[in-house]
Write a protein that holds these residues in place. Structure first.
Motif, mmCIF file in Angstrom:
data_model
loop_
_atom_site.group_PDB
_atom_site.id
_atom_site.type_symbol
_atom_site.label_atom_id
_atom_site.label_comp_id
_atom_site.label_asym_id
_atom_site.label_seq_id
_atom_site.Cartn_x
_atom_site.Cartn_y
_atom_site.Cartn_z
ATOM 1 N N ILE A 122 0.735 -1.152 -0.029
ATOM 2 C CA ILE A 122 0.062 0.079 0.165
ATOM 3 C C ILE A 122 0.903 1.256 -0.024
ATOM 4 C CG2 ILE A 122 -1.802 1.388 1.320
ATOM 5 C CD1 ILE A 122 -2.799 -1.592 0.328
ATOM 6 N N LYS A 123 0.389 2.200 -0.854
ATOM 7 C CA LYS A 123 1.224 3.547 -1.011
ATOM 8 C C LYS A 123 0.781 4.388 0.013
ATOM 9 C CE LYS A 123 3.031 6.892 -3.996
ATOM 10 N NZ LYS A 123 2.822 7.495 -5.324
ATOM 11 N N VAL A 124 1.650 4.821 1.027
ATOM 12 C CA VAL A 124 0.959 5.649 2.090
ATOM 13 C C VAL A 124 1.504 6.943 1.955
ATOM 14 C CG1 VAL A 124 0.538 6.102 4.647
ATOM 15 C CG2 VAL A 124 0.497 3.711 3.512
ATOM 16 N N TYR A 125 0.714 8.183 2.164
ATOM 17 C CA TYR A 125 1.388 9.658 2.034
ATOM 18 C C TYR A 125 1.014 10.173 3.358
ATOM 19 C CZ TYR A 125 1.920 14.598 1.066
ATOM 20 O OH TYR A 125 2.540 15.823 1.199
ATOM 21 N N ILE A 126 1.836 10.866 4.157
ATOM 22 C CA ILE A 126 1.540 11.423 5.256
ATOM 23 C C ILE A 126 1.782 13.027 5.012
ATOM 24 C CG2 ILE A 126 2.117 11.507 7.807
ATOM 25 C CD1 ILE A 126 3.118 8.586 7.276
ATOM 26 N N ASP A 127 0.774 13.677 5.353
ATOM 27 C CA ASP A 127 1.086 15.011 4.727
ATOM 28 C C ASP A 127 1.893 15.967 5.777
ATOM 29 O OD1 ASP A 127 -0.675 15.368 6.719
ATOM 30 O OD2 ASP A 127 -1.860 17.069 5.714
ATOM 31 N N PHE A 162 -5.262 12.170 12.541
ATOM 32 C CA PHE A 162 -5.199 12.399 11.237
ATOM 33 C C PHE A 162 -6.651 11.763 10.644
ATOM 34 C CE2 PHE A 162 -0.830 11.227 12.234
ATOM 35 C CZ PHE A 162 -0.281 11.899 11.343
ATOM 36 N N ILE A 163 -6.911 12.407 9.338
ATOM 37 C CA ILE A 163 -8.261 11.680 8.811
ATOM 38 C C ILE A 163 -7.554 11.062 7.812
ATOM 39 C CG2 ILE A 163 -9.640 13.556 9.537
ATOM 40 C CD1 ILE A 163 -9.486 14.696 6.545
ATOM 41 N N ILE A 164 -8.415 9.825 7.403
ATOM 42 C CA ILE A 164 -7.575 9.022 6.334
ATOM 43 C C ILE A 164 -8.498 9.154 4.839
ATOM 44 C CG2 ILE A 164 -6.792 6.836 5.885
ATOM 45 C CD1 ILE A 164 -7.821 6.192 8.895
ATOM 46 N N VAL A 165 -7.758 9.360 3.706
ATOM 47 C CA VAL A 165 -8.189 9.642 2.588
ATOM 48 C C VAL A 165 -7.791 8.716 1.464
ATOM 49 C CG1 VAL A 165 -8.698 11.311 0.610
ATOM 50 C CG2 VAL A 165 -8.743 12.097 2.891
ATOM 51 N N LYS A 166 -8.851 8.019 0.761
ATOM 52 C CA LYS A 166 -8.423 6.938 -0.408
ATOM 53 C C LYS A 166 -9.091 7.479 -1.730
ATOM 54 C CE LYS A 166 -10.146 2.756 -1.124
ATOM 55 N NZ LYS A 166 -10.416 1.458 -0.753
ATOM 56 N N ASN A 167 -8.467 7.596 -2.725
ATOM 57 C CA ASN A 167 -8.940 7.975 -3.917
ATOM 58 C C ASN A 167 -9.561 9.321 -3.758
ATOM 59 O OD1 ASN A 167 -7.705 5.991 -5.134
ATOM 60 N ND2 ASN A 167 -9.398 4.822 -4.941
ATOM 61 N N GLY A 168 -9.273 10.223 -2.783
ATOM 62 C CA GLY A 168 -9.967 11.481 -2.731
ATOM 63 C C GLY A 168 -11.269 11.409 -1.808
ATOM 64 N N ASP A 192 -3.460 -0.041 -3.532
ATOM 65 C CA ASP A 192 -4.346 1.158 -2.878
ATOM 66 C C ASP A 192 -3.256 2.428 -2.653
ATOM 67 O OD1 ASP A 192 -6.854 0.602 -3.428
ATOM 68 O OD2 ASP A 192 -7.277 -0.327 -1.291
ATOM 69 N N GLU A 193 -3.866 3.467 -2.815
ATOM 70 C CA GLU A 193 -2.927 4.375 -2.136
ATOM 71 C C GLU A 193 -3.965 5.607 -1.078
ATOM 72 O OE1 GLU A 193 -0.716 5.383 -6.503
ATOM 73 O OE2 GLU A 193 -1.639 7.149 -5.211
#
Lengths: 303, 65
Positions: free
Chosen positions: B3-8, B35-41, B54-55
């Motif tokens: 899973i590709k994870v981006y942490i702002d 955090f809130i978690i977002v997948k495909n916007g 999944d991203e």
């Protein structure tokens, strides 16, 4: 896992409960809770002029967004926005841009004041000279300008975006600093004492957590990806915030308990400190706890 | 699953080998309060099931005011 109310796809699991909500049920829940807070604490009366202190971040824009909805329904109530530009390079310009865009789009008059113009120093310049904690100077100058400008603009109330997390942090910080008298001035509505120097402040997001506010702002397109304030990590508030968040994961409802137990003792604190007379600054005439207000103290040190 | 994870908050992306969002949270030592978690916007909860590749984005709820 589905929405506990309508069985569709959930977007959030509510803090401190087993309830998960979908986008539409969460927005209803959130707005209802804000409206209930406003009603229970008489935050808005018909015919008043309400100013919202905006930074352009999620909390203040959410407050402005919901109050604007209410004002549109009430018709007799008026709303305007006040923003303070502290002069924090690479941070405030971006958030202010958000505030300007939102207000332009929604026809809300936005008044912007800056530390540089009002005090002669931006925050960046002031901390180079004073070597004090940036959050202390920023907080004092910001509160000073919001109150002074709200009076000039003849508003009845000043609404801010403080949420449950902000308030829980302030309560704990005041305990840690032995500043109970400062806590007596917290709560959903502050400045109740009828005083010509103070504009009453109201916090419509008082009972909503920071995560709930972020969720609402995201769903309503009110949040932009913003940097955190570059000075935020230097503060006691940041340490207390991390501590409370860690506690809340381990012992859910910790933040609610802090707020609820504080609201229980708040009347006693107000009673205890009710006779402490408010003074007025000998230089600017603004409310002060000593002969000179803290903002004028700092301005004097900057000269 | 990869899973590709981006942490702002840290402005960084990484690939995490995991079976669930809760596993990501544990592996990366994240606090869900923050955090809130977002997948495909789209906003999702920590109980949402993942698929390979999944991203996921973790957006910080904190702001400076």
């Amino acid at each position: 896992m589905v929405c506990s109310r309508c069985k569709t796809r959930p977007v959030i699991k509510l803090p401190n409960s087993a309830v998960s909500l979908c986008k539409s049920c969460f927005i209803k829940y959130f707005e209802k809770k804000v409206r209930r807070t406003i009603r229970e604490y008489n935050m808005i009366t018909k015919g008043e002029v309400i100013a919202v202190g905006v930074s352009g971040g999620k909390d203040s824009l959410t407050t402005l967004h919901i109050l604007n909805q209410i004002v549109k329904q009430q018709r007799t109530t008026k709303i305007l926005a006040i923003a303070i530009n502290e002069g924090i390079h690479g941070y405030r310009d971006k958030t202010l841009d958000n505030a300007v865009k939102y207000c332009d789009k929604n026809g809300i008059k936005l008044h912007i004041y800056s530390f540089e113009e009002e005090f002669g120093y931006s925050l960046d310049k002031a901390i180079k000279k004073l070597k004090l904690n940036p959050c202390s100077i920023c907080g004092v100058f910001r509160r000073y300008l919001l109150n002074q400008k709200a009076k000039e603009l003849k508003v009845d109330k000043l609404a801010t975006g403080h949420n449950l997390d902000d308030e829980a942090q302030s309560i704990i910080m005041n305990f840690f600093k032995n500043s109970t008298e400062t806590s007596a001035r917290l709560g959903p509505v502050t400045g109740i004492k009828l005083d010509k120097g103070f504009i009453q402040r109201v916090k419509p997001l008082y009972f909503l957590t920071e995560k709930e506010v972020m969720t609402y702002a995201f769903l309503k397109g009110l949040n932009e990806e913003l940097n955190e304030c570059p000075y935020a990590t230097e503060s006691l508030r940041n340490d207390v915030k991390e501590m409370l968040n860690e506690f809340n994961i381990k012992y859910p409802a910790t933040k609610y308990s802090v707020i609820n137990s504080f609201l229980d003792i708040l009347p006693l604190l107000k009673e205890k400190y009710k006779n402490n007379k408010l003074k007025y600054c000998k230089y600017c005439g603004e409310p002060a706890s000593n002969e000179t207000c803290q903002a004028c103290e700092y301005v004097g040190m900057l000269k | 699953m990869k899973i590709k994870v981006y942490i702002d908050k840290f402005k960084e992306s990484k690939i995490v080998d995991c079976e669930s969002i809760k596993e990501i949270i544990k592996k990366l030592n994240l606090n869900l309060e923050e955090f809130i978690i977002v997948k495909n916007g789209e906003l999702i909860t920590e109980n949402t099931k993942l698929k390979d590749k999944d991203e996921i984005k973790f957006l910080s709820v904190m702001s400076g005011g």
